[in-house]
Write a protein that holds these residues in place. Sequence first.
Motif, PDB file in Angstrom:
ATOM      1  N   THR A   7       0.843  -1.197   0.000  1.00 52.34           N
ATOM      2  CA  THR A   7       0.000   0.000   0.000  1.00 52.34           C
ATOM      3  C   THR A   7       0.874   1.241   0.000  1.00 52.34           C
ATOM      4  O   THR A   7       2.060   1.180   0.341  1.00 52.34           O
ATOM      5  CB  THR A   7      -0.901   0.056   1.251  1.00 52.34           C
ATOM      6  OG1 THR A   7      -0.066   0.169   2.408  1.00 52.34           O
ATOM      7  CG2 THR A   7      -1.790  -1.171   1.350  1.00 52.34           C
ATOM      8  N   LYS A   8       0.269   2.346  -0.346  1.00 54.11           N
ATOM      9  CA  LYS A   8       0.991   3.620  -0.333  1.00 54.11           C
ATOM     10  C   LYS A   8       1.493   3.931   1.076  1.00 54.11           C
ATOM     11  O   LYS A   8       2.620   4.377   1.260  1.00 54.11           O
ATOM     12  CB  LYS A   8       0.089   4.741  -0.844  1.00 54.11           C
ATOM     13  CG  LYS A   8       0.760   6.095  -0.868  1.00 54.11           C
ATOM     14  CD  LYS A   8      -0.089   7.140  -1.537  1.00 54.11           C
ATOM     15  CE  LYS A   8      -1.156   7.631  -0.615  1.00 54.11           C
ATOM     16  NZ  LYS A   8      -1.907   8.791  -1.105  1.00 54.11           N
ATOM     17  N   GLU A   9       0.667   3.677   2.079  1.00 50.52           N
ATOM     18  CA  GLU A   9       1.049   3.970   3.468  1.00 50.52           C
ATOM     19  C   GLU A   9       2.245   3.127   3.904  1.00 50.52           C
ATOM     20  O   GLU A   9       3.171   3.626   4.530  1.00 50.52           O
ATOM     21  CB  GLU A   9      -0.144   3.742   4.410  1.00 50.52           C
ATOM     22  CG  GLU A   9      -1.268   4.738   4.237  1.00 50.52           C
ATOM     23  CD  GLU A   9      -2.105   4.525   2.960  1.00 50.52           C
ATOM     24  OE1 GLU A   9      -2.143   3.383   2.420  1.00 50.52           O
ATOM     25  OE2 GLU A   9      -2.674   5.520   2.478  1.00 50.52           O
ATOM     26  N   TYR A  11       4.512   1.679   1.901  1.00 49.50           N
ATOM     27  CA  TYR A  11       5.688   2.080   1.123  1.00 49.50           C
ATOM     28  C   TYR A  11       6.246   3.408   1.635  1.00 49.50           C
ATOM     29  O   TYR A  11       7.461   3.574   1.772  1.00 49.50           O
ATOM     30  CB  TYR A  11       5.331   2.166  -0.362  1.00 49.50           C
ATOM     31  CG  TYR A  11       6.539   2.261  -1.250  1.00 49.50           C
ATOM     32  CD1 TYR A  11       7.383   1.173  -1.421  1.00 49.50           C
ATOM     33  CD2 TYR A  11       6.851   3.444  -1.903  1.00 49.50           C
ATOM     34  CE1 TYR A  11       8.505   1.255  -2.223  1.00 49.50           C
ATOM     35  CE2 TYR A  11       7.974   3.537  -2.723  1.00 49.50           C
ATOM     36  CZ  TYR A  11       8.793   2.439  -2.869  1.00 49.50           C
ATOM     37  OH  TYR A  11       9.905   2.527  -3.654  1.00 49.50           O
ATOM     38  N   LYS A  12       5.371   4.349   1.942  1.00 45.17           N
ATOM     39  CA  LYS A  12       5.802   5.651   2.469  1.00 45.17           C
ATOM     40  C   LYS A  12       6.519   5.473   3.812  1.00 45.17           C
ATOM     41  O   LYS A  12       7.590   6.048   4.035  1.00 45.17           O
ATOM     42  CB  LYS A  12       4.581   6.557   2.630  1.00 45.17           C
ATOM     43  CG  LYS A  12       4.893   7.955   3.050  1.00 45.17           C
ATOM     44  CD  LYS A  12       3.622   8.791   2.964  1.00 45.17           C
ATOM     45  CE  LYS A  12       3.432   9.604   4.187  1.00 45.17           C
ATOM     46  NZ  LYS A  12       2.235  10.417   4.189  1.00 45.17           N
ATOM     47  N   TRP A  43       3.440  -3.517  -8.121  1.00 43.07           N
ATOM     48  CA  TRP A  43       2.646  -2.440  -7.529  1.00 43.07           C
ATOM     49  C   TRP A  43       3.228  -1.076  -7.907  1.00 43.07           C
ATOM     50  O   TRP A  43       2.508  -0.168  -8.308  1.00 43.07           O
ATOM     51  CB  TRP A  43       2.598  -2.596  -6.007  1.00 43.07           C
ATOM     52  CG  TRP A  43       1.854  -1.515  -5.310  1.00 43.07           C
ATOM     53  CD1 TRP A  43       0.498  -1.393  -5.197  1.00 43.07           C
ATOM     54  CD2 TRP A  43       2.409  -0.389  -4.644  1.00 43.07           C
ATOM     55  NE1 TRP A  43       0.183  -0.252  -4.493  1.00 43.07           N
ATOM     56  CE2 TRP A  43       1.337   0.381  -4.137  1.00 43.07           C
ATOM     57  CE3 TRP A  43       3.708   0.056  -4.407  1.00 43.07           C
ATOM     58  CZ2 TRP A  43       1.523   1.556  -3.426  1.00 43.07           C
ATOM     59  CZ3 TRP A  43       3.895   1.228  -3.697  1.00 43.07           C
ATOM     60  CH2 TRP A  43       2.817   1.958  -3.217  1.00 43.07           C
ATOM     61  N   LEU A  44       4.558  -0.945  -7.804  1.00 43.18           N
ATOM     62  CA  LEU A  44       5.211   0.325  -8.153  1.00 43.18           C
ATOM     63  C   LEU A  44       5.039   0.662  -9.627  1.00 43.18           C
ATOM     64  O   LEU A  44       4.885   1.824  -9.984  1.00 43.18           O
ATOM     65  CB  LEU A  44       6.702   0.276  -7.797  1.00 43.18           C
ATOM     66  CG  LEU A  44       7.030   0.409  -6.323  1.00 43.18           C
ATOM     67  CD1 LEU A  44       8.511   0.116  -6.091  1.00 43.18           C
ATOM     68  CD2 LEU A  44       6.667   1.785  -5.801  1.00 43.18           C
ATOM     69  N   LYS A  47       2.052   2.575 -10.264  1.00 38.14           N
ATOM     70  CA  LYS A  47       2.008   3.874  -9.596  1.00 38.14           C
ATOM     71  C   LYS A  47       3.041   4.809 -10.198  1.00 38.14           C
ATOM     72  O   LYS A  47       4.085   5.050  -9.629  1.00 38.14           O
ATOM     73  CB  LYS A  47       2.290   3.724  -8.093  1.00 38.14           C
ATOM     74  CG  LYS A  47       1.457   2.696  -7.391  1.00 38.14           C
ATOM     75  CD  LYS A  47       0.012   3.103  -7.363  1.00 38.14           C
ATOM     76  CE  LYS A  47      -0.813   2.066  -6.653  1.00 38.14           C
ATOM     77  NZ  LYS A  47      -2.208   2.167  -6.924  1.00 38.14           N
TER      78      LYS A  47
END
Length: 184
Positions: A7-9, A11-12, A43-44, A47
């Motif tokens: 998820t973005k969260e 990965y961040k 996934w990347l 995005k």
Amino acid sequence: MSRHKCTKELYKAFLQASSVRYSGLALSEVSPLELSHDGISRWLKEKQFSPKDIWQKAKKLIEKENEGILIADDSVLSKTFSKKIELVNYQYSGNEHDVIAGIGLINLIWHDCVEKQSVPVDYRIYDKDTDGKTKNTHFCEMLSLAKKRGLNPLAVVMDAWYSSLKNLKAIRDHGWIWVTEKRK
């Protein structure tokens, strides 16, 4: 529902916590979820953010009336074990102090001196074979775009790579000052 576990969260949080290794493999090794590095790569790949997309997000975080500085920096994303990846070229890496196979990335960051926060505002992939541009050409184009977007830094801070006379004059022509180190 996303078909990917990453998820973005997550990965961040990984990027904020990691100080050395930023690879999908490194994330898969430390993730609280069971993730494969290939799954993270897939996934990347979905995005993708263009420099314009980055600015759309960044401009909401920038108080233009606050004092700030522009920081220009480049890095080489090491791809020494990759044989057939687009954009991989042999180039000098300051981190490795050697010429390595990697992807060249030029970043422009706004640092708000009041809020004490840094926000990426622009980036370029350095691949002269694709666009014919040098790192210095990208640098000057990013500065011009920052000016058009209304950024007015106290100074432009950069390493010696960008301290050519042409670049320094470009900064001066925008009405800005620069801070750099002496070229060796």
